[in-house]
Design a protein around this motif. Structure first.
Motif: not given
Length: 398
Positions: A9-11, A16-17
């Motif tokens: 959830x954190x990540x 995305x880039x």
């Protein structure tokens, strides 16, 4: 909630880039900085968590140059994107100037944010305002950021390489070859002593003994983030620019980029140590050998993180450092302000920090480990605040 789900959830909040390894590197660096800056007692600190007394280095001495290097990486990413869009150079310089001024101002704010509640005759105007430390960590970052942006905008890869060479060799030549005198007319040249170097002399002349960190140094008061020593720091940021160009080069594979960082990192670590035999490695003077060596370690560690996170896919462990790294400047400011508040809040005739250390941490863990556990607790408290801001997608931009 399981650790695996929490980390995912954190990540997932990151775009995305994003270069995850760079975010983690930034987070690890600011985490280390806050950890070493906040022991329970400065009388009890493990040696690796202290700066080298003078020549030489400890792991703690790597932290600030890593930040400078990361600034350079970020500049490359942002400037390449803006120039690709055709953004006007003067507009970019204006924005960089504003950001540099904000960083400098925040540094001055931290220098002024303290009041001695235990001294009845304490004068904040005399003790802080009239003798404010002009330079500091954020002030140096601001200046390095601005000059690096200007160099990147007006010089290509070859020109930037010349700037790195000129700044490092020029700093060595200036420090070793230009004579200077004290108030008694004694002439010095080529000294690299605490309070006796060309960098110290210049700080003493321009900033004055009341406005530097080492105000009692003799014969010259000086600042470890002083005027002359800021110039080789720009070389460290420019090395970060080259790394940022490498990371965003779509013609090269991630494995190739990682191998390049490893190779350059090892080569610069060795070169820096060898250079140190001629021009000693010294953080307070930010010597050229110090820049070369720390840049090597920055490249090596970033390469290791890239291999571990982006190539091998081991990401979950990095989630807390992403939280810290996403709000690095705010984390630094928050920790500095809270630490000062803990020193200003009285519990009887001692500060809250002193009371916590002497009444809680030292009795439970002993002097050294109690001091370390206090720093870890301070870090965990900070994480709670940074975590809440991260989940709400509140990111402090200078």
């Amino acid at each position: 909630m399981g650790w695996h789900i929490y980390c995912e959830k954190i990540l997932s909040i990151l775009p995305k880039n994003r270069l995850l390894a760079l975010d983690v590197f930034r987070g690890l660096t600011i985490t280390a900085m806050v950890l070493v800056n906040n022991p329970g007692s400065w009388s009890y600190v493990y040696p690796p968590m202290l700066h080298a007394q003078w020549h030489g280095w400890t792991p703690t001495d790597l932290i600030f140059p890593f930040f400078v290097f990361i600034v350079g990486v970020s500049i490359a990413i942002v400037m390449n994107r803006e120039m690709a869009k055709g953004t006007n150079k003067l507009s970019l310089i204006k924005n960089a100037s504003v950001r540099a001024a904000k960083l400098f101002g925040l540094g001055l704010f931290l220098a002024l944010f303290y009041f001695n509640v235990f001294a009845a005759d304490y004068s904040w105007v005399e003790s802080k305002l009239m003798s404010v430390r002009v330079m500091g960590v954020l002030q140096r970052l601001g200046l390095v950021f601005l000059f690096t942006v200007i160099i990147v905008l007006y010089f290509g890869r070859f020109g930037r390489g010349l700037w790195i060479t000129g700044l490092l060799l020029g700093y060595w030549a200036i420090m070793m070859l230009i004579p200077y005198t004290d108030n008694n007319g004694v002439v010095y040249q080529g000294l690299l002593q605490h309070g006796n170097s060309l960098a110290a002399w210049l700080d003493n002349v321009i900033l004055g003994s009341e406005h530097v960190y080492y105000s009692k140094a003799q014969p010259f008061a000086f600042d470890p983030e002083g005027i002359l020593s800021t110039f080789p720091a720009i070389a460290g940021a420019l090395a970060g620019v080259f790394t940022g160009d490498l990371l965003t080069d779509k013609s090269r594979t991630l494995i190739n980029k990682t191998k390049t960082m490893f190779c350059w990192g090892l080569a610069l670590i060795i070169a820096g140590e060898l250079y140190g035999l001629v021009f000693p490695i010294n953080k307070a003077l930010w010597t050229s050998s110090f820049v070369v060596m720390t840049t090597g370690w920055a490249l090596f560690i970033l390469g290791l993180l890239t291999w571990l996170i982006d190539i091998k896919g081991y990401k979950n462990w990095s989630a807390p450092f992403v939280v810290f790294g996403a709000n690095a400047i705010l984390f630094y400011l928050f920790s500095a302000v809270v630490a000062r508040l803990f020193m200003m809040i009285p519990i009887g005739n001692i500060s809250l920090q002193g009371w916590l250390y002497h009444q809680v941490y030292s009795p439970l863990f002993g002097n050294l480990n109690g001091s370390l556990m206090y720093a870890i607790s301070f870090l965990l408290m900070s994480y709670v605040v940074m975590h809440i801001l991260y989940k709400k997608k509140i990111f402090f931009k200078v």
